[in-house]
Design a protein around this motif. Structure first.
Motif: not given
Length: 330
Positions: A223-227, A229-235, A247-253, A260-264
């Motif tokens: 969720n938004a809180k756990r995202l 907590l992810m390392k800045k610049g990570s993917a 998914q909304t929180a992912l786009l905001k992150s 830095s990005g994602a793959a789905i």
């Protein structure tokens, strides 16, 4: 005396069809060629046409309504790890042996994860689009804009460390990556994998891959809180259901630059809904559920199911039997 009949409704290696043909009459009708999945009555008719003693499926379903209409069936082979395409309780009640093919696509998915991690790290897709769109006008600009990072010494985090997770870990470790994993259902792991808590996994991973199955427990887990907590610049890479992540929180992150990005690769619908907000971001690699789509995956599950079918006919317990309480050999 005629040979017993088996019905194969999945893509299947010709080598193993040939091997089985010495023992069985075979009808091979892959759903990818017919582009048809049968309803329960149609499935029963297919089985009854030749009094098939075995049916092999990948995307078809076998429900109790089918099993109530057939008498010859003794064996069901599932060309996937998940067993939700078969009513196991009904099969057991009818004394039908069910086998699956666990981790049949583990290597394929591991290599897919490697490919998208490299794409994110080296900005390959973006660079390709840059050249094709005619934007490569200055050699210096591209060298700076698409400067990437190497994987050696980076940390890969795995949310889930089952068969696929272990194959990913083995492959990435060979590239000199540090491997962390969080899985509350696993007590041991390969020596090069550090099992850790979720907070450390999120804070330490340069690349986080979700391979845990999508279920009630994992739905929306990232969720938004756990995202945050992810390392800045990570993917983030998801090769299980996309709904593990908000998914909304992912786009905001991603838009904020925190990620830095994602793959789905696995979506809520196939194909992805045309109004999906994920389609709006150029920083997310979207692929049409191809993580396990290799010729070797087909060879692998064909070998597993064929071997178990032969063991079954020899009154030996199949290796990947799902319902071992059923021993209804031919």
């Amino acid at each position: 005396m005629s040979k017993p009949h088996i019905l194969i409704l999945a893509p299947f290696s010709q080598k193993y069809i040939t091997d089985l043909s010495s023992r069985f009459d075979i009808t091979h009708s892959s759903w990818l060629e017919t582009m048809k999945l049968r309803d329960p009555d149609e499935m029963a008719i297919l089985i009854n046409q030749n009094d098939s003693i075995a049916v092999v499926i990948e995307s078809d379903f076998i429900f109790e309504e089918t099993l109530d209409q057939v008498e010859s069936l003794k064996f069901i082979g599932i060309c996937r790890s998940a067993i939700n395409h078969v009513d196991i309780d009904a099969a057991t009640k009818h004394r039908i042996t069910v086998v699956n093919s666990p981790a049949r696509n583990a290597r394929a998915v591991a290599e897919y994860v490697l490919s998208v991690i490299l794409d994110i790290a080296r900005k390959t897709t973006a660079a390709n689009n840059y050249v094709h769109s005619g934007m490569w006008n200055n050699p210096i600009d591209a060298y700076i804009e698409f400067r990437g990072t190497e994987l050696k010494g980076k940390t890969l985090g795995l949310l889930g460390i089952g068969g696929i997770g272990r194959e990913i870990a083995k492959l990435m470790y060979k590239l000199d990556m540090k491997i962390l994993a969080h899985d509350p259902y696993v007590q041991d792991a390969p020596e090069y994998v550090e099992l850790t808590n979720i907070d450390k996994l999120l804070a330490s991973s340069d690349f986080l891959a979700t391979v845990a199955p999508l279920n009630e427990e994992t739905m929306g887990f990232l969720n938004a809180k756990r995202l945050s907590l992810m390392k800045k610049g990570s993917a983030l890479i998801t090769v299980s259901g996309v709904s593990i992540v908000d998914q909304t929180a992912l786009l905001k992150s991603i838009d904020s630059g925190h990620l830095s990005g994602a793959a789905i690769d696995v979506f809520d619908t196939h194909p992805v809904a045309p109004d999906s907000p994920l389609l709006s971001s150029d920083s997310i690699i979207l692929t049409p559920h191809i993580g396990g789509a290799t010729y070797e995956t087909i060879d692998r599950y064909s070998r597993m199911v064929a071997k178990d079918l032969l063991l079954f006919t020899e009154n030996t317990t199949p290796i990947n039997i799902v319902n071992p309480e059923v021993q209804n050999h031919i």
